[in-house]
Design an enzyme around this catalytic site. Structure first.
Site, mmCIF file in Angstrom:
data_model
loop_
_atom_site.group_PDB
_atom_site.id
_atom_site.type_symbol
_atom_site.label_atom_id
_atom_site.label_comp_id
_atom_site.label_asym_id
_atom_site.label_seq_id
_atom_site.Cartn_x
_atom_site.Cartn_y
_atom_site.Cartn_z
ATOM 1 N N GLU A 129 -4.608 4.665 59.670
ATOM 2 C CA GLU A 129 -3.692 3.530 59.470
ATOM 3 C C GLU A 129 -2.627 3.412 60.564
ATOM 4 O O GLU A 129 -1.466 3.133 60.260
ATOM 5 C CB GLU A 129 -2.992 3.659 58.105
HETATM 6 C C1 ACM Z 1 -5.579 7.295 53.989
HETATM 7 O O1 ACM Z 1 -5.775 7.081 52.785
HETATM 8 N N1 ACM Z 1 -4.688 6.593 54.666
HETATM 9 C C2 ACM Z 1 -6.301 8.332 54.692
#
Ligand code: ACM
Length: 496
Positions: A309
């Site tokens: 992310e």
């Molecule tokens: C995640 O759930 N951002 C690895």
């Protein structure tokens, strides 16, 4: 049906009288098997209500590895490098056999880790005949499906003290899970005190989400946790998340910011707003120091560099920064682990790519596997155990949907990513993120019963939901006995 979870490869009731645990019962183990012997002795003694000693075994008797009949009520642990059970070398490490009859109990494995898996089975076999603790007469042969069977715990959003993590380790070992992955850093906190960078924990560990109390593990805390896990055959895989999820680092180290100005601490739950910068002279020394310290403090093969992310990191910058983090990990001699987004960057063969987001294009994960990566399966819609069980559940999130017990059980790791060679799958790892979870009980109530389901997916080669429902039902009594909070999923007729 014996209430074994995960279900072993082969269970053969052999008839006759059970093994009775008496005040004369002792555990005997060879050098190297002391930690498994201690676990077995504690399980027997805890159930029986008296001390069961563990002692060093003498040389094996000529009749073989079983305790000779009539020598006393012994539980014998054996390290046998020739143990004749099928499997590839990785899986053979944890293969074990367990034989119990009236005269004795024998646990055999190639390695101490294998004896820990046998110990987990033995603990689940303990029952009572009304007056005594007994073990039913049985022969078990067992081999894991996957070598990596883990749980990732987010201690960055809400901090969990070492004692809570030790309780989680005990739970993992009890279900034959062998990896505790700790998400140690995120925007909200930096949870491990590193000798070369003391300012990270000193400046960025005081709080957590919503301004809740924070914390950080000292080097002594960390050693204690790693030793507790090792004594149960569980490896600790630490994660420092880069290049995104780094507000805590940016707060503690002004030179990681382009203007040299540190951002405020962050107590919210948004993701994807912070990033390292490849054009700053501090960035590579930071990566070298933190992964170097992590390797020096943690035994084992793997270091996790996060990589998820990084929405605030441009794609070419992401590739540069993941490359720098990969180089820092490789300089320690360890194998790189990263969340699935790292598949966008060149990766050394053997890198473990952790799949989590099945909504995203998984073609890069398939390509990384073709280039030599292994894939760890953590599909959020099955094994993110911070997802609510059902609509209206008091804790947890729902962005990946609801995950009832059956959802955590009924899925196939080898079929999760279309086009992926099943041989590239290294294992299965559940995850629990703590944006909404503050305490041990809250975490446990999300783990149980679903962690037992994930453990069976990871260990066992066959799946049968109806049978699993029945085998797991009496585990509720053990969770109650151990003081573990759990959720009474309506999908099981629990026996307490
Ligand atoms: C995640 O759930 N951002 C690895």
């Amino acid at each position: 049906m014996l209430p074994l979870v995960p279900v072993p490869s082969s269970v053969r009731p052999t008839g006759g009288a059970p093994f009775v645990v008496t005040p004369g019962t002792a555990v005997e183990a060879p050098p190297g098997a002391e930690s498994a012997a201690a676990v077995v002795a504690a399980a027997l003694g805890g159930a029986a209500g008296f001390v069961v000693p563990a002692r060093r075994a003498g040389p094996p008797d000529e009749a073989g590895r079983r305790p000779a009949r009539g020598v006393g009520p012994l539980v014998v642990l054996v390290l046998d490098p020739t143990l004749p059970v099928d499997g590839d070398p990785g899986r053979l490490r944890e293969t074990y056999t367990l034989a119990a009859d009236e005269a004795g109990v024998c646990l055999a494995a190639r390695t101490p880790e294998g004896l820990h898996r046998a110990a987990a089975t033995l603990s689940q076999l303990l029952t009572t005949d009304g007056t005594s603790v007994v073990i039913p007469p049985v022969q078990i042969e067992d081999v894991p499906r996957y070598t990596w069977r883990g749980l990732s715990v987010d201690v960055a959003r809400h901090f969990l003290p070492v004692a809570d993590l030790e309780a989680i380790v005990d739970l993992l070992a009890g279900y034959k899970l062998n990896v505790l992955h700790l998400h140690l850093t995120d925007d909200q906190g930096w949870r491990l005190d590193l000798p070369s960078r003391p300012e990270l924990a000193a400046r960025s560990s005081a709080g957590g989400v919503d301004g809740d109390p924070g914390g950080a593990y000292s080097a002594a805390d960390w050693s204690r946790l790693v030793a507790h896990a090792a004594a149960r055959g569980v490896a600790v895989v630490p994660e420092i998340d880069v290049p995104g999820h780094v507000n805590a680092a940016l707060h503690a180290v002004p030179a990681l910011n382009p203007d040299g100005v540190a951002p405020d601490v962050y107590e919210g739950v948004a993701v994807g707003f912070s990033s390292l910068r490849s054009d700053l002279p501090e960035t590579v020394p930071f990566l070298t120091d933190v992964f170097g310290d992590l390797a020096a403090m943690t035994p084992g093969e793997h270091l996790h560099l996060g990589g998820d992310e990084a929405h605030h990191t441009p794609p070419d910058e992401y590739v540069r920064l993941v490359g720098a983090a990969v180089a820092a990990v490789r300089a320690t001699g360890r194998t790189v682990v990263g969340w699935q987004e790292v598949a966008a960057a060149p990766l050394p063969p053997g890198t473990v790519v952790q799949l989590w987001d099945t909504r995203a294009d998984t073609a890069p994960v398939v390509a990384a596997a073709r280039a030599g990566a292994r894939v760890l399966m953590s599909p959020a819609d099955h094994v993110y155990l911070d997802m609510q069980y059902a609509a209206g559940h008091a804790l947890g999130q729902d962005w990946a949907g609801y995950v009832e017990l059956r959802d955590a059980y009924a899925w196939e790791p080898a079929a999760t990513v279309p086009g992926l060679d099943p041989a590239a799958v290294v294992g299965v790892e559940a995850a629990i993120w703590t944006e909404t979870l503050r305490t041990r009980d809250e975490v446990m109530s999300m783990l149980l019963p679903r962690l037992a389901a994930v453990a069976e997916v990871a260990w066992s080669s066959s799946a049968d939901w109806e049978q699993f429902r029945e085998r797991v039902a009496p585990h509720a009594a053990a969770w109650d006995r151990d003081g573990l909070a759990w959720h009474a999923s309506p999908q099981v007729d629990w026996r307490r």
